[in-house]
Design an enzyme around this catalytic site. Sequence first.
Site, PDB file in Angstrom:
ATOM      1  N   GLU B 145     -60.044  15.427  -9.187  1.00  0.00           N
ATOM      2  CA  GLU B 145     -59.676  14.536  -8.081  1.00  0.00           C
ATOM      3  C   GLU B 145     -60.852  14.168  -7.197  1.00  0.00           C
ATOM      4  O   GLU B 145     -60.867  14.449  -5.987  1.00  0.00           O
ATOM      5  CB  GLU B 145     -58.572  15.189  -7.229  1.00  0.00           C
ATOM      6  CG  GLU B 145     -57.256  15.323  -7.973  1.00  0.00           C
ATOM      7  CD  GLU B 145     -56.161  16.024  -7.162  1.00  0.00           C
ATOM      8  OE1 GLU B 145     -56.469  16.547  -6.089  1.00  0.00           O
ATOM      9  OE2 GLU B 145     -55.014  16.035  -7.616  1.00  0.00           O
ATOM     10  N   GLU B 317     -51.167  15.321 -13.588  1.00  0.00           N
ATOM     11  CA  GLU B 317     -50.361  16.232 -12.761  1.00  0.00           C
ATOM     12  C   GLU B 317     -49.115  15.480 -12.314  1.00  0.00           C
ATOM     13  O   GLU B 317     -49.206  14.485 -11.614  1.00  0.00           O
ATOM     14  CB  GLU B 317     -51.148  16.709 -11.526  1.00  0.00           C
ATOM     15  CG  GLU B 317     -52.443  17.430 -11.878  1.00  0.00           C
ATOM     16  CD  GLU B 317     -53.192  17.954 -10.643  1.00  0.00           C
ATOM     17  OE1 GLU B 317     -52.621  17.899  -9.526  1.00  0.00           O
ATOM     18  OE2 GLU B 317     -54.336  18.407 -10.802  1.00  0.00           O
TER      19      GLU B 317
END
Lengths: 651, 651, 651
Positions: B145, B317
């Site tokens: 991320e 995710e």
Amino acid sequence: MTKPELGVCYYPEHWPEETWAEDARQMADLGLTWVRIGEFAWSRLEPARGRYEFDWLERAIDILASAGLKVVLGTPTATPPKWLVDEMAEMLAVDADGKTRGFGSRRHYCFSHDGYFEECRRITNELAKRFGTNHGVHAWQTDNEYGCHDSVHSYSSAALREFRIWLSQKYQSPEALNRAWGNVFWSMEYASFDEIELPNLTVTEANPSHWMDFHRFSSEQVVKFNHLQVEIIRRHSPERPVIHNFMGRTLSFDHFDLGEDLDISSWDSYPLGFLSDRSDRPNDFALRYAKSGDPDFQAFHHDLYRATSGGRWWVMEQQPGPVNWATHNTAPNDGMVRLWSWEAIAHGAEVVSYFRWRQAPFGQEQMHSGILRPDSVPAHAFSEVSQTASELTAVDGIEIGKSDVAVVFDYPSAWAWKIQPQGTEFDYFRLVYDHYCALRRLGLSIDFQNAANPDLSGYKLVLVPGLFSWNQQLLEEMRKTEAQIVVGPRSGSKTGDFQIPGDLPPDLPADMLDLKVARVESYPENLEINVPGSGSFKFWREHAQAGSTASVLLDAEDGSPALIRQGNNTYLAGWGDDEFLRNILQDVTERAGLSTFNVPEGLSFRRNGKMIFAFNYSRENINLNELGIEAEYLLGGSNLAPSDVSIGKLT
Amino acid sequence: MTKPELGVCYYPEHWPEETWAEDARQMADLGLTWVRIGEFAWSRLEPARGRYEFDWLERAIDILASAGLKVVLGTPTATPPKWLVDEMAEMLAVDADGKTRGFGSRRHYCFSHDGYFEECRRITNELAKRFGTNHGVHAWQTDNEYGCHDSVHSYSSAALREFRIWLSQKYQSPEALNRAWGNVFWSMEYASFDEIELPNLTVTEANPSHWMDFHRFSSEQVVKFNHLQVEIIRRHSPERPVIHNFMGRTLSFDHFDLGEDLDISSWDSYPLGFLSDRSDRPNDFALRYAKSGDPDFQAFHHDLYRATSGGRWWVMEQQPGPVNWATHNTAPNDGMVRLWSWEAIAHGAEVVSYFRWRQAPFGQEQMHSGILRPDSVPAHAFSEVSQTASELTAVDGIEIGKSDVAVVFDYPSAWAWKIQPQGTEFDYFRLVYDHYCALRRLGLSIDFQNAANPDLSGYKLVLVPGLFSWNQQLLEEMRKTEAQIVVGPRSGSKTGDFQIPGDLPPDLPADMLDLKVARVESYPENLEINVPGSGSFKFWREHAQAGSTASVLLDAEDGSPALIRQGNNTYLAGWGDDEFLRNILQDVTERAGLSTFNVPEGLSFRRNGKMIFAFNYSRENINLNELGIEAEYLLGGSNLAPSDVSIGKLT
Amino acid sequence: MTKPELGVCYYPEHWPEETWAEDARQMADLGLTWVRIGEFAWSRLEPARGRYEFDWLERAIDILASAGLKVVLGTPTATPPKWLVDEMAEMLAVDADGKTRGFGSRRHYCFSHDGYFEECRRITNELAKRFGTNHGVHAWQTDNEYGCHDSVHSYSSAALREFRIWLSQKYQSPEALNRAWGNVFWSMEYASFDEIELPNLTVTEANPSHWMDFHRFSSEQVVKFNHLQVEIIRRHSPERPVIHNFMGRTLSFDHFDLGEDLDISSWDSYPLGFLSDRSDRPNDFALRYAKSGDPDFQAFHHDLYRATSGGRWWVMEQQPGPVNWATHNTAPNDGMVRLWSWEAIAHGAEVVSYFRWRQAPFGQEQMHSGILRPDSVPAHAFSEVSQTASELTAVDGIEIGKSDVAVVFDYPSAWAWKIQPQGTEFDYFRLVYDHYCALRRLGLSIDFQNAANPDLSGYKLVLVPGLFSWNQQLLEEMRKTEAQIVVGPRSGSKTGDFQIPGDLPPDLPADMLDLKVARVESYPENLEINVPGSGSFKFWREHAQAGSTASVLLDAEDGSPALIRQGNNTYLAGWGDDEFLRNILQDVTERAGLSTFNVPEGLSFRRNGKMIFAFNYSRENINLNELGIEAEYLLGGSNLAPSDVSIGKLT
């Protein structure tokens, strides 16, 4: 049975010495018997290092004592003078943003700084030696309002050094700490205690276990700091009680831990300031009570601080009129100063002491009213204090027994939910306060019990809302008692290390409550889940699974259990709104065999045995008869005017 | 045609080794085929400098592989361990206020720090060498991320040094930079690149050209950082795709640039967290969908990240239940985890991977749910994942063709309007999202095209909202296409140097659109300008002057042109409200020969050729027949219950 | 009687030299006669230390002068170039959080830095020597917008050093300072001036006396900084007036003190930006006037700055269209640029100068419109400026006499109530503005008088709202005048040292007003106290006790006096709402023998003797006849269209 007295806070150093005698005479005439002095006077007691100038203070004490007043002498450690700060600039606290919190107001010190610790030892020692056995000194106050101005947590290098030592003593090895904190998460593992930093200024939130230990450490630093002074005072001033003055809605350190070292807890009660700045009440409520205060807020703190030092407590500073520090500063309605005084006494205050004698025309608090105006003319509060003093002479004393209801209170839980609210509204004080107020709406008197060291014997109803983590003593007390126990929401949801318990919350033995909280939700304002027929959950609700020995009494509208019971233990699977809490507590008080009645908003009610005390915070008359109260009145009567007080004996 | 699969994120280092095999077996039984591991494990892979401990990871991979699972192995560079940070404290990023962003959570590094860059080269190299050809490793993830926690921009000395080098390479001489930035304004001229500072901490705003270059530089630093890892992995691990997991509504670096280096883009889809914390939806909307998510938000990102690496993409995710990080954390309605999974697949996801396998009882994300509870019992999502897995086996695969509609997307435009919103609401994402949602309300499937490198062939409708600045390739594509093109508002309003174009916005050749925007206005909430019969402009509107070859189709009520057309090119002279956008897009889709239907709020709809996919985010049934959809259903049917999924083939 | 003129702000350094002549010609053709240049050009005037390049500026002045334009030449000290800042980085100001305010925009200097002070002396001297007697230079501007971007207060080490010197000169001994500040409070006593810190970064608020002196000091530093330049310019450029351009609602330094050194005050009038960002008006009002501006805000500043330099004043920068810097930037309704220009002239402006000639396509203000667009085409304002110029030629000049009404204005009072608002809404500007607007609703023209140095002769009505502290001259003027005087609320509530006066507020001799304010209250929004029949107090109310010679005219509903009068002196014991102020001022104007009429919201009205000026800010027609105004019109007529202007002579 204590005979309540009144007092006042006084600053002889603010006024010409020639006025002291007249001030003392006037205080005594007004019916005051206690006077607190000295707590901000360091720069006058020691204008330069080692140059002690205590004579003026002795003269002041003599004058006050001569007028029959008993002195509470404060240690001046909340305001170290500039020369001292300049000697050791590292003594200043550092805020969470890394900014040093400088000289120029008060509370400018870091609890962890060795050098300042020694300075406090020195000045306290000097004062205690000189005045410890002075005939005028009848009690001591340590420092002033620990925690005020967010002063418990310091992110200084001194704090870091002490925190590392504290951690090494607690965990003994970095491996143990890594396990307890779960530092494998995000590669946060430490090879040495010297690698550990303070938990501020991280990229995103720090580990909650890290924060939790920093809260514990910081609280213990305050206790240690206070303990130093208590020891010195006790050594030099036997028989005089040691007091500290707590503040309202201050949870940054454990007041039970600190209170253990005190003879008497006290607090500073500013009903209008607190409603303005420290309340979760909706705006319309705040406007409605802007000139009388929240009708439950004072009672809450009276009850809480009655518990922190084993029962003995005072109001050290009572608001006498408009103050200077709130966002808005209204004047109390006529009668409220008397009402607040009596209310404290009804909850067991030994002394109610007003802040302050004369309004200072200078400095930060020049807009803080006193009993006298700056021009020495009696201010608004004067006549109410006078009336209260007269009325008090007619009272034999107030007997505070054990209440029927106990609320288990826990400062670490406040830290835990501040660290991990999970939803912005999840504040421990707010949660407990909602439950406390719901009990008050039923006319019940309430005791607080320290979660760390509770005695639940004799209670008929015990509430344990939002308790972070269980301890053995509490569990044993819960097992022993025959009281109805109401647990939750969120109680027992963590281990002491701030981990989720292996058996999931509420982490109680199955023979107490066979229940697992499988998942939780936090809700924003205006998102609620209805519990049909009973009210709603707001802010927080849980999806619990009851085991075979527990019974689900109520379901939320989505079918998830809302109320679960096993034996005496009832579990709340959410944060109830007012309606829910009223209904559920009504039910459980009936099971507990308690008689209740509906207390309207605006009525503050307290019962000590047969004695009842009623305080009208509202702008309407309240008729106690209509509420079903039959009594013979010692003060006031069944028809209670706004801002009025009634004291009666149930018939 | 890809055969969609499911996966999960797993942290073997969080659990006892003896549980790994059972975990692996259970994953496989559930129907999962992929498992991502390793991306935060640096402190376990290298507990001290040079002490590599890779064996446990190899054992974990072996166990997972033995169960039939394919491993995505993450590089651990998002969480450098403490010993490394202590060696080079200057590697930490600095925030815009000048505060160092310390160790104790994650993403604690500055992309511009040489030393850390070398450390990442080293650890990636070691890992890639050891595991590059491991039979269990089927793909790689770089770091984690990028950009999360506002981590792209660092104001460190390392960043300053690199920025100066970057500028000197771009401009070659200070004079060129001064001209490009217009530094004569306010005497901001530099005589040397070494005089240039970072644009933070100025007295009032810094030069927008200065900021723009800092955004470009910072984005390129991320791309360079990622590129390093990709190269190493490719060298040592041939054939394994390299993936990175993007976040939602993160625009601080250019995902197209970074995506070029990837084989597969992926993103982390948290519908409830995003609606709570990253949405411009009004409060009543947010409450209505608090437990299902914004019905367009996931689709937007699915479509966007399908574009960033040439079509291959995953959800790395997928939210499986309540999370820990949003302001409020609700639980999804039953069925939503399945719905979100199918929705991603409908948009072309090759893999939907859930975060995470088992909820961790410790650390920052202990309140983040998983497929298993912390006590290893199946959590709420378990059965929905299981159902999805079963249903997937019945699907041959999803064919994602080109859509009829393209939206030109441009990260630099997001930076530009953040730098110079001119009205607080002018946010690039919000603007594009409003247009995207309006297209969705008409039942259209949408592709995104990178403004820097677009291919507009084959589209029937192209939207170019709020594009900062044109480039040659885009203009050529616009000239070549026969699609209807909708440009504006604010498109082409700057040169690449962040200056107003010499011919004024929209800066298009007169033979494309003969139009000048003479002045613009930004409006606060509740100030709008009506376009009679078509809706209103809010937030932003322009006063445009059409040349002779352009036609004004609509005027605002004050007479200023609102809609201008020349050939296929239509210009929007303001930020349309929902009504305006619906009307205008209805018109232009008709011109484009596209058939549309009205999609009600709460219905997420996607079409791939003849295949239709319908997802009900609302709390009401939705009847697809009533919307005019005639289909044979493979899953579900025409009557779509809340949180349900229907997949059909148009008849 | 001045003959009003128009001007423009121009930046020759922004444009190719070959365009200057055409620009100059076009300005002159448009009817402009003044042009301001040079104030941000330091990097072009001195690109490296000592390398003066003044020739281009001389050529620009020559070209402008040849076209008949008179130049206002600005000193460039608001934007020191990078080479200078790099030589003395300590010259940068530091904000209250301790952050250095860096290079990269403007106003990046600390007023207290010796080195920068010398640099300003040097560059001003060079410029004044070279251009002081240039035939084209007709006036000078010092620096630019002192105080803009919160630039008065610096917390740098330079400021600390100068502050200590300033304090030592004011108080002579630390003991005197300790007494004046009341430093015995909280042990804040100093033994030496070198111990004193700046008042920022304290744990809780610093002593208000400390803050007050810091405000005074900071204001004086600005005055001293400006004075340096004025002296140099006067020496080298005799006969040319020296001007500075003030901003709207900027109270951080004393504009009267600074104005004393100027020949002409000017200000920068941005009606739409100010309504968006510097207004207390409620949201619906702000939306209603979003495209015309607050109808009273410009008049207020015109009147205020007419007072700061003895009557001579300009608008140096007049908004010509949308600007770049407000939260939202709307375009003015057609006609507003003309309206604003005429309105300034009606209040006595000698020159109205537009900002700016041509919109710059680069830099921070690229979205700030000009008279020309960036492509040199006339922008929206062009025709309105042209119309205004034509109309002006028909006017002989405007005679500004003394008004009937004076408002006593005091910058130190603004500092005092910022330091100690006691309730968040208590802002001095807001209070004075409310009273000013109430006077305007009655059709009155208003003068401001400097509280420090007033001349109250000739007025019929004088208002003294919220005056921090009395001075002898003001008291004497109040005694001498026969005007009705309206004092309060909060006036005279402090001594000059920021202490409560010994006789309590309002601290007036009993023969002027025999009154003591015994206590005060601040109220939040929506808490008001009614004054039956007259309106309400909001935000602030006082409990006053009238002595024997004062009469209580009105009581609040709780019985506290609301309006007290003694002779000509009337006291307001609270912050009146609109209704209260209208009623009370109606009454007192009648006593003063003033004729009034009701001015509707949206009408800006000004009277100079028999001449009346009416400006319609609203979106509706306004009929002046219906308001009872009988006049012969020189411009416009009795029926005033939106955005239109009428000028007439009362009949």
